[in-house]
Design a protein around this motif. Sequence first.
Motif, PDB file in Angstrom:
ATOM      1  N   ARG A  22       0.732  -1.101  -0.157  1.00  9.34           N
ATOM      2  CA  ARG A  22      -0.005  -0.079   0.124  1.00  9.34           C
ATOM      3  C   ARG A  22       0.710   1.222  -0.086  1.00  9.34           C
ATOM      4  NH1 ARG A  22      -2.488   2.679   4.478  1.00  9.34           N
ATOM      5  NH2 ARG A  22      -3.949   3.845   3.562  1.00  9.34           N
ATOM      6  N   ARG A  23       1.992   1.122   0.743  1.00  5.40           N
ATOM      7  CA  ARG A  23       2.825   2.426   0.726  1.00  5.40           C
ATOM      8  C   ARG A  23       3.731   2.451  -0.508  1.00  5.40           C
ATOM      9  NH1 ARG A  23       3.148   0.382   6.070  1.00  5.40           N
ATOM     10  NH2 ARG A  23       1.824   1.478   7.695  1.00  5.40           N
ATOM     11  N   ASN A  24       3.851   1.576  -1.291  1.00  3.57           N
ATOM     12  CA  ASN A  24       4.547   1.440  -2.398  1.00  3.57           C
ATOM     13  C   ASN A  24       6.187   1.991  -2.028  1.00  3.57           C
ATOM     14  OD1 ASN A  24       5.245   1.047  -5.035  1.00  3.57           O
ATOM     15  ND2 ASN A  24       4.867   3.391  -5.773  1.00  3.57           N
ATOM     16  N   LEU A  25       6.596   1.120  -1.029  1.00  3.65           N
ATOM     17  CA  LEU A  25       7.874   1.300  -0.771  1.00  3.65           C
ATOM     18  C   LEU A  25       8.936   0.917  -1.799  1.00  3.65           C
ATOM     19  CD1 LEU A  25       9.588   2.064   1.900  1.00  3.65           C
ATOM     20  CD2 LEU A  25       9.872  -0.533   2.190  1.00  3.65           C
ATOM     21  N   ASN A  26       9.963   1.781  -2.117  1.00  8.09           N
ATOM     22  CA  ASN A  26      10.669   1.440  -3.104  1.00  8.09           C
ATOM     23  C   ASN A  26      11.736   0.295  -2.731  1.00  8.09           C
ATOM     24  OD1 ASN A  26      12.288   1.161  -5.359  1.00  8.09           O
ATOM     25  ND2 ASN A  26      13.227   3.173  -4.992  1.00  8.09           N
ATOM     26  N   MET A  27      11.360  -1.149  -3.176  1.00 10.24           N
ATOM     27  CA  MET A  27      12.155  -2.205  -2.821  1.00 10.24           C
ATOM     28  C   MET A  27      11.689  -3.444  -3.836  1.00 10.24           C
ATOM     29  SD  MET A  27      10.342  -3.812   0.746  1.00 10.24           S
ATOM     30  CE  MET A  27      11.399  -5.172   0.695  1.00 10.24           C
ATOM     31  N   VAL A  28      12.601  -4.289  -3.679  1.00  6.92           N
ATOM     32  CA  VAL A  28      12.188  -5.676  -4.370  1.00  6.92           C
ATOM     33  C   VAL A  28      11.748  -6.407  -3.329  1.00  6.92           C
ATOM     34  CG1 VAL A  28      12.967  -7.459  -5.943  1.00  6.92           C
ATOM     35  CG2 VAL A  28      13.996  -5.279  -6.311  1.00  6.92           C
ATOM     36  N   TYR A  29      10.786  -7.261  -3.507  1.00  5.49           N
ATOM     37  CA  TYR A  29      10.186  -8.035  -2.437  1.00  5.49           C
ATOM     38  C   TYR A  29      10.016  -9.455  -3.355  1.00  5.49           C
ATOM     39  CZ  TYR A  29       7.451  -9.666   1.478  1.00  5.49           C
ATOM     40  OH  TYR A  29       6.735 -10.256   2.837  1.00  5.49           O
ATOM     41  N   ILE A  30      10.970 -10.512  -2.702  1.00  4.59           N
ATOM     42  CA  ILE A  30      10.783 -11.895  -3.512  1.00  4.59           C
ATOM     43  C   ILE A  30      10.358 -12.645  -2.301  1.00  4.59           C
ATOM     44  CG2 ILE A  30      12.122 -13.761  -4.274  1.00  4.59           C
ATOM     45  CD1 ILE A  30      14.146 -11.686  -5.372  1.00  4.59           C
ATOM     46  N   VAL A  31       9.287 -13.684  -2.740  1.00  5.03           N
ATOM     47  CA  VAL A  31       8.768 -14.748  -2.005  1.00  5.03           C
ATOM     48  C   VAL A  31       9.167 -15.978  -2.405  1.00  5.03           C
ATOM     49  CG1 VAL A  31       6.755 -15.918  -1.206  1.00  5.03           C
ATOM     50  CG2 VAL A  31       6.616 -13.414  -0.946  1.00  5.03           C
ATOM     51  N   MET A  32       9.928 -16.674  -1.587  1.00  5.55           N
ATOM     52  CA  MET A  32      10.324 -17.908  -1.979  1.00  5.55           C
ATOM     53  C   MET A  32       9.378 -19.010  -1.691  1.00  5.55           C
ATOM     54  SD  MET A  32      14.293 -17.857  -1.251  1.00  5.55           S
ATOM     55  CE  MET A  32      15.599 -16.757  -2.206  1.00  5.55           C
ATOM     56  N   ASN A  33       8.377 -19.145  -2.526  1.00  6.04           N
ATOM     57  CA  ASN A  33       7.085 -19.823  -2.253  1.00  6.04           C
ATOM     58  C   ASN A  33       7.044 -21.359  -2.493  1.00  6.04           C
ATOM     59  OD1 ASN A  33       4.298 -20.646  -2.102  1.00  6.04           O
ATOM     60  ND2 ASN A  33       3.590 -18.687  -3.120  1.00  6.04           N
ATOM     61  N   ASN A  34       6.964 -22.195  -1.321  1.00  6.41           N
ATOM     62  CA  ASN A  34       7.015 -23.625  -1.506  1.00  6.41           C
ATOM     63  C   ASN A  34       5.662 -24.285  -0.973  1.00  6.41           C
ATOM     64  OD1 ASN A  34       7.433 -23.204   1.133  1.00  6.41           O
ATOM     65  ND2 ASN A  34       9.584 -23.914   1.307  1.00  6.41           N
ATOM     66  N   GLY A  35       4.830 -23.350  -0.542  1.00  7.12           N
ATOM     67  CA  GLY A  35       3.522 -23.802  -0.027  1.00  7.12           C
ATOM     68  C   GLY A  35       3.666 -24.476   1.541  1.00  7.12           C
ATOM     69  N   CYS A  36       4.887 -24.469   1.920  1.00  7.23           N
ATOM     70  CA  CYS A  36       4.772 -25.043   3.297  1.00  7.23           C
ATOM     71  C   CYS A  36       5.846 -24.248   4.092  1.00  7.23           C
ATOM     72  CB  CYS A  36       5.315 -26.325   3.065  1.00  7.23           C
ATOM     73  SG  CYS A  36       7.202 -26.624   2.675  1.00  7.23           S
ATOM     74  N   TYR A  37       5.861 -24.628   5.563  1.00  6.37           N
ATOM     75  CA  TYR A  37       6.847 -24.273   6.319  1.00  6.37           C
ATOM     76  C   TYR A  37       7.995 -25.094   6.509  1.00  6.37           C
ATOM     77  CZ  TYR A  37       3.116 -21.310   8.630  1.00  6.37           C
ATOM     78  OH  TYR A  37       2.139 -20.429   8.633  1.00  6.37           O
ATOM     79  N   GLY A  38       9.007 -24.810   5.614  1.00  7.43           N
ATOM     80  CA  GLY A  38      10.353 -25.852   5.525  1.00  7.43           C
ATOM     81  C   GLY A  38      10.885 -25.864   6.674  1.00  7.43           C
ATOM     82  N   LEU A  39      11.304 -24.604   7.392  1.00  4.85           N
ATOM     83  CA  LEU A  39      12.058 -24.634   8.654  1.00  4.85           C
ATOM     84  C   LEU A  39      11.422 -25.495   9.949  1.00  4.85           C
ATOM     85  CD1 LEU A  39      15.099 -23.920   9.650  1.00  4.85           C
ATOM     86  CD2 LEU A  39      14.010 -21.718  10.284  1.00  4.85           C
ATOM     87  N   THR A  40      10.197 -25.558   9.845  1.00  5.44           N
ATOM     88  CA  THR A  40       9.567 -26.228  10.978  1.00  5.44           C
ATOM     89  C   THR A  40       8.994 -27.440  10.616  1.00  5.44           C
ATOM     90  OG1 THR A  40       7.587 -24.900  10.394  1.00  5.44           O
ATOM     91  CG2 THR A  40       9.079 -24.022  12.290  1.00  5.44           C
ATOM     92  N   LYS A  41       9.772 -27.965   9.503  1.00  2.00           N
ATOM     93  CA  LYS A  41       9.089 -29.346   9.006  1.00  2.00           C
ATOM     94  C   LYS A  41       7.985 -29.726   8.398  1.00  2.00           C
ATOM     95  CE  LYS A  41      12.842 -31.364  11.693  1.00  2.00           C
ATOM     96  NZ  LYS A  41      13.334 -32.590  12.199  1.00  2.00           N
ATOM     97  N   GLY A  42       7.698 -28.795   7.514  1.00 11.44           N
ATOM     98  CA  GLY A  42       6.712 -29.090   6.354  1.00 11.44           C
ATOM     99  C   GLY A  42       5.338 -28.755   6.694  1.00 11.44           C
TER     100      GLY A  42
END
Lengths: 600, 600, 350, 350
Positions: C127-147
């Motif tokens: 909404r604030r249109n902050l000047n940044m690149v925002y990358i989501v590494m989207n795997n559909g799960c919580y990897g670090l907490t075991k899936g």
Amino acid sequence: MSVNQVKINDFVIRFANVNGTGSASANYLFCKSIFRMGVPVTPKNIFPSNIQGLPTWYEVRVSEKGYLGRREGIDIMVSVNPQSMLADVGNVRTGGYFLYDSSKPLHSQYIRDDIHYIGIPLMEMCNDAFTDPRQRQLFKNIIYVGALSALLNIDFKVFESLLAEQFAGKEKLIAPNIKSLQIGVDYIHEHYKDPIDIRVESRDLVGDSIMIDGNTACGLGAVYGGATVAAWYPITPSTSVIESFMSFSDEYRINPETGKRNVAIIQAEDELAAIGMVIGANWNGARSFTATSGPGLSLMNEFLGLAYFAEIPTVLIDVQRIGPSTGMPTRTQQSDTLEAAYASHGDTKHILLFPSTPKECFEMTANAFDLTEQLQTPVIVMTDLDLGMNDHMSKPFQWDDHREYKRGKVLDADALEGIERFGRYLDVDGDGIPYRTYPGTHPTKGSYFTRGTSRDEYAVYTENGDDYVRNMDRLMKKWNTAKGYVPAPHLYQEENLSTYGVLFFGTSEYPTKEAIDLLQAEGVQLDAIRIKSFPFNETVEDFIHSHDKVFVVEQNRDAQMRSLLMIELGINPEKLIPVLNYDGLPITADQIVNSIKSGI
Amino acid sequence: MSVNQVKINDFVIRFANVNGTGSASANYLFCKSIFRMGVPVTPKNIFPSNIQGLPTWYEVRVSEKGYLGRREGIDIMVSVNPQSMLADVGNVRTGGYFLYDSSKPLHSQYIRDDIHYIGIPLMEMCNDAFTDPRQRQLFKNIIYVGALSALLNIDFKVFESLLAEQFAGKEKLIAPNIKSLQIGVDYIHEHYKDPIDIRVESRDLVGDSIMIDGNTACGLGAVYGGATVAAWYPITPSTSVIESFMSFSDEYRINPETGKRNVAIIQAEDELAAIGMVIGANWNGARSFTATSGPGLSLMNEFLGLAYFAEIPTVLIDVQRIGPSTGMPTRTQQSDTLEAAYASHGDTKHILLFPSTPKECFEMTANAFDLTEQLQTPVIVMTDLDLGMNDHMSKPFQWDDHREYKRGKVLDADALEGIERFGRYLDVDGDGIPYRTYPGTHPTKGSYFTRGTSRDEYAVYTENGDDYVRNMDRLMKKWNTAKGYVPAPHLYQEENLSTYGVLFFGTSEYPTKEAIDLLQAEGVQLDAIRIKSFPFNETVEDFIHSHDKVFVVEQNRDAQMRSLLMIELGINPEKLIPVLNYDGLPITADQIVNSIKSGI
Amino acid sequence: MTYLRPKFRHPDLPKNNLGYSVDYYEGSLSTLCAGCGHDSISAGIIQAAYEMDIEPHRLAKLSGIGCSSKTPAYFLSNSHGFNSVHGRMPSVATGANMANRDLIYLGVSGDGDTASIGMGQFVHVVRRNLNMVYIVMNNGCYGLTKGQDSATADSGSKNKSGNVNLFQSIDLASLAIELGATFVAQSFSGDKTQLVPLIKAAMNHPGFAFINVISPCVTFNNNPGSTKSYDFVREHMEATSTFDFVPEMAEITTSYSEGTQKSVKLHDGTFLQFNKLAQDWDPEDRLSAINAVQNAKVKNEILTGLLYINPNPVDLHSMINTSLKPLNSLTKEELCPGSEVLKSINKDWR
Amino acid sequence: MTYLRPKFRHPDLPKNNLGYSVDYYEGSLSTLCAGCGHDSISAGIIQAAYEMDIEPHRLAKLSGIGCSSKTPAYFLSNSHGFNSVHGRMPSVATGANMANRDLIYLGVSGDGDTASIGMGQFVHVVRRNLNMVYIVMNNGCYGLTKGQDSATADSGSKNKSGNVNLFQSIDLASLAIELGATFVAQSFSGDKTQLVPLIKAAMNHPGFAFINVISPCVTFNNNPGSTKSYDFVREHMEATSTFDFVPEMAEITTSYSEGTQKSVKLHDGTFLQFNKLAQDWDPEDRLSAINAVQNAKVKNEILTGLLYINPNPVDLHSMINTSLKPLNSLTKEELCPGSEVLKSINKDWR
Ligand SMILES: Cc1ncc(C[n+]2csc(CCOP(=O)(O)OP(=O)(O)O)c2C)c(N)n1
Ligand SMILES: Cc1ncc(C[n+]2csc(CCOP(=O)(O)OP(=O)(O)O)c2C)c(N)n1
Ligand code: SF4
Ligand code: SF4
Ligand SMILES: [Mg+2]
Ligand SMILES: [Mg+2]
């Protein structure tokens, strides 16, 4: 009544209004006029948590002796709110005065035989004088101010000059105000021949003092302290801190050439975001702060732990209100002390500052930015609704133009050139405070990875227990170093005069000072100390050790400051006698006197 | 080596693996086999905060004497991780054994002349025995278990029965496991003629004990305690509490006729939502809980304050890990004590339970639902990673089928009929605990408005200071009432035998009990008490008052339990000597002995 | 245990206009699972920064918590990094950006970090249109907490523990467009040929640039249907009810050209339908972009490439009119009104 | 100071099928500003509950914090109410609903409570399709904290302090559709003829039913353009720099029929364009609803009425297959496996 009974410049008056009816500005006019006559005054705004239609009170204490705390006993009640009238009548001290709108006759249930009644047909007179319904409501308030000035002998010229200043540029607004005041004055002169036994007389007791609220002072302090990024989420009673910062920024932070702003003020989506923005900005080398109250502080817990552990400067102004939970948003308390001191899970400790006056709000806010950058840890300014939203008489603010901002241990490109390997968390100087770098400083040196996870001296991730312990112990060393940086407590005597001491902080100062005088009058001598910061330094320790009993005055249920003293200084609890008030109104001298007497 | 030097059932073995290589199940097989031989064992899993490729250790203490805490000094190191090998070699005690994969020659840097080396060509033998690369990696681990069994004299039949149980229904998996074990056994018999000086012998020392982790026990306790709504957000090390609740619910909470579930388990979007759901469900008469760790606890602060002030039952299981901030997610600590006790702004206090064993995890979780409904305030079960994620030897769990759930003071429709006006916050019984009603109970009676703002006895909003104070004082009264409800501490002696006492809680129990024996052997007598809950009752007070010095054992930097004792019981800090460890590994008897000796 | 990789420079590697070879843009050794899609994206970021001649120290990398959020440690070791708390990277990035508008801000997050705990902050940074690149590494799960399933897990999909996800899946790209993001792209971790140009375009965008990158979790997407031997291992793990075996996987890569469709096989044998159709919509027209995305959704396809762009966005600094000189570089002279002004302020309060 | 209104029943008021007259559905006296749109919505809720023959005690009313969130105290005093914490009503409602599926759940929130601090929970309660009615009393500002812009404030609008809002405005109805809400409607506080039927429809919907109600804040939307005398008062307040005068306003009402358009004048003299065009879209078709909403947005109109509905939604209970008997009514016998089972569990752990 014989003249020797007359009370001069020593009374409490309370205005009982309906909020949203324009009473605040009228009541302020009354209070300010007495201040202008050189007499010390303290107004307290006791308002509801809604916008329109509920009872609201404005209490003014006038004190020749200069006591700025609250005291019990209302001498004059100005009652223009039917909702609360019954209680209001009851609250007048015997022999006191009850001023009411006599446009309609007063119902018998409001009649006491031990107080004086002063009826003034406010509505009636106002309706005759004005046609617009809104003005009719608004100026009713100005009329009773006029009436009071006649009763108490307030110099009318003072009003004229006050209004002239207030409406400079809007002169057309002055006439109706004067007119309304005059209506009140005339009515009294006509109907109340003999004066009442309370009077105001001009004095020269306020010197160059100013009248301002603590939140405005905090906002100004942030401007002088060099804050460039403010992030916030509205919450009573802290909102006006940011509003103050905004309006001063509009004046003093716009580049005359470019018209661009030397400040960024972001209304965040909530308090978690607000503190996150503050941490991000400070990490990146800007001075940044936020202001909130209890519920916001609770929400900021996780981020405060990150700032403590990753050692990122952070300034937070906590304007305390009644808790727990939503509590009473428009009442005052000092009950966030423990939560603020140890906010967040794990072993954490945070620096707290406790201002007592608007001047200290200004100074401590400005200083907080030096402290947080020097110590690379959060600094929380612990003020409260009473200090923040009420006007207080205060010494004028001062600023030393030679003062430089203390940015702490920051390495620039040149400094980095001279270093073999930069260690973000190395204790180079043995004081527990490491060196930091701003992003973008040097192409190949000084970059590091900030994280809330455990890391070694070179900011490299580690799960090694020894690395972790070394780091936690360094943080403790830094904590002890901090004792030399934070403001020392204020001692009220050269050397001890008594085996009893009283310890207090923040808005308890004025009533406690008055209580000390009252007790002395009764032959009870007390030594006094006011804490200005956490962690405590030896002065606090020495004071407590050098007295048999120390009364700890605070405005919460659980004696939270007393707990901090025990935990941090290892004081024997038996020595520390709690003196508490937590009903949401500022603690009074009388309350303090009574509980100290019963504690001796 | 002469037989009288042989250590029987008394050693520490550590397995150094790479995580994600299937070592855990193999190591568990080893540990369980000794347990099956009737010898007390304690495994500790020391794992990294990632999924694959980083070093992970599994440490098993075997103790004829039944000491279940950790102790210093590793007798046998099974090293199959090149990454950590150098450190692993260094950690073997002089005279100890270093077992390694000799498929490749051992580099000289790993050679010490004061320890024994046992090389086994694990990879080589495994590659000969299996073709599938995954099986090759997996069964390497089983082979060293076989080898160890030969070295230590573990009864092979035990493996057979263990595997038979484990793979019941999947019999085809048994053969390759047996085969791998045999490979290890044969290799040792062939190449290591004379036995090592450490040995396992069958005993009858574990009785009907079970081996289970605390989180599984908590999950089961919630099922037995009648929890029907669980809301959670994944976080190590608490995740398996809910996973346990899920799998037991799959078994015991599905209605055989309808196939529908007598439970609702919601994975929330974060911890704020999780605790919010728990509060909503409890408000509506369901038993509901959540589990989290430090960062989640910090985020739950605001809601915990609401539950305290609005008096809504809430069960929270805090499986503590190293803080501050993200800290070390896979290491243990007891550092949320202070944060949990006083979570949220304003004057708040929360009930804490401190389990020491899986059995207590089961019981205290089940009891927490009774306590929270009886007292209408949050109850937090304070466990930690060591207790929660490691297997522990424990007495079998018990349940009294006659036991009824104590739902606390709840008015049903009939009860409401008999009441003139229902007052949600009236102290009818003088114990500070009011009566509540569930939504939907009665058409015209018992409805009220729950809020975090101040209200009177009838739940009507108020900004009256006296109403507020009355309510806060009642909450304090309820707090004192709670002392009679929460589990009493455990005293380890009939009457005092010493002027020195030691106080501990949670996972410090086993090492402290061992430390007490060790000190006694050196002529230092200590009385002992284990705290099971907060608030503390008189027994705790009496114990401390009846000793000159009390050592307080805890696993955090700031001696947080000691702070609670000072604040709540007014104990003189000088009496309370901190005994601390906070490196992330469970505290050892040796550490306790040393700091107590230096403290005496 | 992120330890620094020995910085041995191959002398013969090609250099960019700054004279840096690509390995200059690398970070420390990754501790993610072998074959994790996230590592492929890190490689894409390294490549993009190299090709764009970015001075690493003029870029700040920020993240939340998760396997994905660990990656900033694995690229651009000469950039300052900030691994903040779970779900709160957007606020930290906002503060950082306000403090110094002259740096490039690269935010990396996961689907749990963004779509669950971080949803509120994500919505508002857009909404604030902050000047940044925002990358989501989207795997559909919580990897670090075991899936565990995340909020972007496809409705109907099975997770590690075999449970079927029943909830509406959140489509982050479509959501970003709805919220008025000024640059929205979507891609696949294994498709460098598409990913690298998108990252470069995002870095060039003077406003909020969002890239949703499908990035398979090779460890926790192992559902039935995989190879025999692997089943064996899973059964073994189920039996021992310990999840302690993580087979080493190869990274999944794909490459296909504009105007085509491609279905990519994951380790668990399931397929993902990617659609790189020659754009039949106008990426500068919000409505047409919304329709394209919604239509693809109905067809169960994942539209990749640049979905929507507003070529002249007004970023947060422009909105609030902050000075062009970075705020963190302003001096006392520029910030402090001084004692004379204070005197007059005092006077107003007499 | 919510004090109970004297419960005097007008004997001659018409009764519904339960024999209750409408005043039986009232609450305590409102403490909102005279003329506040929120009070009109409360009246609509009272009317709807009355017309639907709802047993008040079978309904639970929940809210967050704000003027809007205070309203549950002002209707249905025989219902249990829960005024929770700011922005977190959805989670409390979710827990309550899980505990007892037999009650009706009515959530009331504000635009600050939902679109700012509550955005995360709002998104996820939609996603879970919790069976509840969720009403946002949307005034584009934070009323209770004195009029700051909220995230739904129109871009370009001026707030109390005269500042122009520059941020993208969040369109909650459109967002709800994007997120897969199964019932999405929009209306105006002053339009009872439209609002009451919508509330009734929402209460009948067996899933998540969202109604975004535009509800003017009569106190903090007083921008230039209002009556002379009022200007006088504002100037007075500016000069005294206290905001302590809140004129009593009349509630803004409107009524216009299906197939027409209407522009409503607010107290500050500005206009709101409402569009109740005969539906030229299919409210059961998500895409067509999305298009309708987006097109209206472009034309700067507020589309009112039922925007989208999925007539057979699968609510959270159905998804997770909970027992039809409310969980809070299950007995020990149904919940506790007992000692025999425990014995066998112990055995497994030997
Ligand atoms: C406040 C808080 N809650 C929970 C966690 C535990 N946690 C760590 S990472 C993670 C989810 C990560 O998922 P995602 O963002 O998708 O990253 P991925 O690992 O899938 O790449 C969670 C719940 C945490 N670190 N902090
Ligand atoms: C955690 C927290 N932060 C801030 C506040 C202060 N606060 C009370 S109401 C409110 C905004 C209300 O706005 P909205 O939801 O739109 O309701 P309205 O008053 O406009 O009807 C805020 C910020 C609070 N009560 N709690
Ligand atoms: S668990 Fe999944 S997301 Fe995490 S590193 Fe391994 S493959 Fe990547
Ligand atoms: S401030 Fe605005 S929203 Fe709040 S009650 Fe008054 S009119 Fe209504
Ligand atoms: Mg993920
Ligand atoms: Mg609003």
